[in-house]
Design a protein around this motif. Sequence first.
Motif, PDB file in Angstrom:
ATOM      1  N   GLU A  84       0.859  -1.192   0.000  1.00 24.92           N
ATOM      2  CA  GLU A  84       0.000   0.000   0.000  1.00 24.92           C
ATOM      3  C   GLU A  84       0.890   1.235   0.000  1.00 24.92           C
ATOM      4  OE1 GLU A  84      -3.669   0.125   2.220  1.00 24.92           O
ATOM      5  OE2 GLU A  84      -3.153   2.095   2.996  1.00 24.92           O
ATOM      6  N   HIS A  87      -2.443   4.950   0.264  1.00 23.05           N
ATOM      7  CA  HIS A  87      -3.823   4.441   0.176  1.00 23.05           C
ATOM      8  C   HIS A  87      -4.166   3.854  -1.185  1.00 23.05           C
ATOM      9  CE1 HIS A  87      -5.556   6.591   3.960  1.00 23.05           C
ATOM     10  NE2 HIS A  87      -4.321   6.177   4.142  1.00 23.05           N
ATOM     11  N   THR A  89      -2.494   1.063  -4.626  1.00 19.91           N
ATOM     12  CA  THR A  89      -1.429   0.129  -4.974  1.00 19.91           C
ATOM     13  C   THR A  89      -0.202   0.932  -5.405  1.00 19.91           C
ATOM     14  OG1 THR A  89      -0.951  -1.904  -6.205  1.00 19.91           O
ATOM     15  CG2 THR A  89      -2.072  -0.144  -7.422  1.00 19.91           C
ATOM     16  N   GLY A 113      -2.394  -8.232   0.181  1.00 23.49           N
ATOM     17  CA  GLY A 113      -1.961  -6.871   0.468  1.00 23.49           C
ATOM     18  C   GLY A 113      -1.099  -6.847   1.719  1.00 23.49           C
ATOM     19  N   GLY A 119      -2.585  -3.446   3.877  1.00 26.66           N
ATOM     20  CA  GLY A 119      -2.784  -3.292   2.434  1.00 26.66           C
ATOM     21  C   GLY A 119      -4.230  -3.288   1.976  1.00 26.66           C
ATOM     22  N   ALA A 122      -5.032  -0.664  -0.666  1.00 26.56           N
ATOM     23  CA  ALA A 122      -4.391  -0.997  -1.949  1.00 26.56           C
ATOM     24  C   ALA A 122      -5.220  -2.045  -2.689  1.00 26.56           C
ATOM     25  CB  ALA A 122      -2.978  -1.512  -1.700  1.00 26.56           C
TER      26      ALA A 122
END
Length: 188
Positions: A84, A87, A89, A113, A119, A122
């Motif tokens: 992440e 906030h 990917t 994640g 994650g 992401a």
Amino acid sequence: MIRIAIIIGSTRPGRKGETVAKWVYEIAQKRSDAEFEVVDIKDYNLPLLDEPISPIMGKYTHQHTNDWSAKIASFDAYVFVTPEYNHATSGALKNAIDFLYHEWVNKAAGFVGYGGTAGVRAVENLRLVMGELQVADVKAQVGLSLFTDFENFSVFKPAPQHEKAVTSMLDQLIAWGGALKTLREKQA
Ligand SMILES: Cc1cc2nc3c(=O)[nH]c(=O)nc-3n(C[C@H](O)[C@H](O)[C@H](O)COP(=O)(O)O)c2cc1C
């Protein structure tokens, strides 16, 4: 048998993504209902998207795009191992996804994640992207926390329950990946 890529979503020196992807691969190797391969986007040396024509046209002008296209096209499903970053990917993974279109369509995806908040944002970000690419994203996902799954925020020591989460995610991914392979074969 379907083929599944475990895609390392970070490229930075010292990244944790490589260790996480290898752990997923080791768990995946315990099963015999799919073939798995770790795919490292770093190996493809993709610049920021430099194709003049939209990927939806499939007319690539660069060798790096053709190499990346051939690799991604060879799979039926994907496990995105994503950090992440702010906030979302990683820019590297989003860029690698954006290079292609039809190679992703009617395939399946699962997510692993990791980050300060496991994650989750992401993965939510990637789920939105998957919709546009007509990739079926499975519900079960894996979230690894920098606080509890990495000793001193560095050495990867996943809590035991995460292996079960990987297995659940792969169960769903293999089911959907197989169903979509049948669909693509019918459409061909
Ligand atoms: C540019 C950057 C932005 C980040 N933003 C977030 C964030 O928004 N939320 C979070 O939980 N962790 C965040 N982190 C922490 C990363 O998720 C964590 O460092 C992770 O190990 C990065 O993956 P990598 O080591 O494979 O590159 C960020 C890290 C970096 C380098």
